[in-house]
Design an enzyme around this catalytic site. Sequence first.
Site, PDB file in Angstrom:
ATOM      1  N   CYS A  83       0.861  -1.183   0.000  1.00 55.66           N
ATOM      2  CA  CYS A  83       0.000   0.000   0.000  1.00 55.66           C
ATOM      3  C   CYS A  83       0.898   1.233   0.000  1.00 55.66           C
ATOM      4  CB  CYS A  83      -0.974  -0.018   1.183  1.00 55.66           C
ATOM      5  SG  CYS A  83      -0.443   0.817   2.665  1.00 55.66           S
ATOM      6  N   SER A  84       0.316   2.374  -0.211  1.00 62.32           N
ATOM      7  CA  SER A  84       1.117   3.586  -0.376  1.00 62.32           C
ATOM      8  C   SER A  84       2.004   3.887   0.834  1.00 62.32           C
ATOM      9  CB  SER A  84       0.218   4.772  -0.689  1.00 62.32           C
ATOM     10  OG  SER A  84      -0.734   4.951   0.341  1.00 62.32           O
ATOM     11  N   ASP A  85       1.497   3.688   2.047  1.00 61.49           N
ATOM     12  CA  ASP A  85       2.294   3.938   3.240  1.00 61.49           C
ATOM     13  C   ASP A  85       3.043   2.698   3.704  1.00 61.49           C
ATOM     14  OD1 ASP A  85       1.584   6.618   3.427  1.00 61.49           O
ATOM     15  OD2 ASP A  85      -0.187   6.175   4.626  1.00 61.49           O
ATOM     16  N   ASP A  88      -0.775   0.161   6.560  1.00 59.11           N
ATOM     17  CA  ASP A  88      -2.211   0.093   6.828  1.00 59.11           C
ATOM     18  C   ASP A  88      -2.854  -1.076   6.086  1.00 59.11           C
ATOM     19  OD1 ASP A  88      -2.686   3.688   7.099  1.00 59.11           O
ATOM     20  OD2 ASP A  88      -2.158   2.204   8.597  1.00 59.11           O
ATOM     21  N   ARG A 129      -3.766   6.390  14.479  1.00 58.95           N
ATOM     22  CA  ARG A 129      -4.910   5.890  13.720  1.00 58.95           C
ATOM     23  C   ARG A 129      -6.198   5.885  14.546  1.00 58.95           C
ATOM     24  NH1 ARG A 129      -2.063   7.149  10.117  1.00 58.95           N
ATOM     25  NH2 ARG A 129      -1.189   5.740   8.568  1.00 58.95           N
TER      26      ARG A 129
END
Length: 160
Positions: A83-85, A88, A129
């Site tokens: 995922c982009s980060d 998550d 989060r």
Amino acid sequence: ANGVTISNVSASSNTSNSTNSNPSNSSVGGSTSSNIEISGSGQGFYSKLEESGWLKHIKLILKASLMVAEKMHLEGASVLVHCSDGWDRTSQICCAAQILLDPYYRTIEGFAVLIEKDWCAFGHKFQDRIGHGEDYNHYADERSPVFLQFLDTVHQIVIQ
């Protein structure tokens, strides 16, 4: 080398597909009514749940996890989930796939190991989060119920 890359899998993606489960047909406390009130809001629980998109998020996590598990188990493929980060969606999908593939992670001990290795050691930002702490507005733009979505995903795997 058989490989599958799942990039930028987002539980916030919109999809026009709907699940076969209709929350309004579910039984809650013996009642089949979908008109359960929440704090006198005038809208039922199931309406609020539908509006939140929660079930669509859970469906996407389950779908991606199943795809990973099938590629690995049925095809013997190597799978890259990103995922982009990196912490998550990656943790959600990889952990759910491991639960599907390995019975050890379906035990209490195995589940604890999985959380430690793929969430804690991987650097998931639990406090940011969830938004829990002294300053509720601290990192407000980073709040997302990622871990709670994972727990709901595990619950869905267990009950189905």
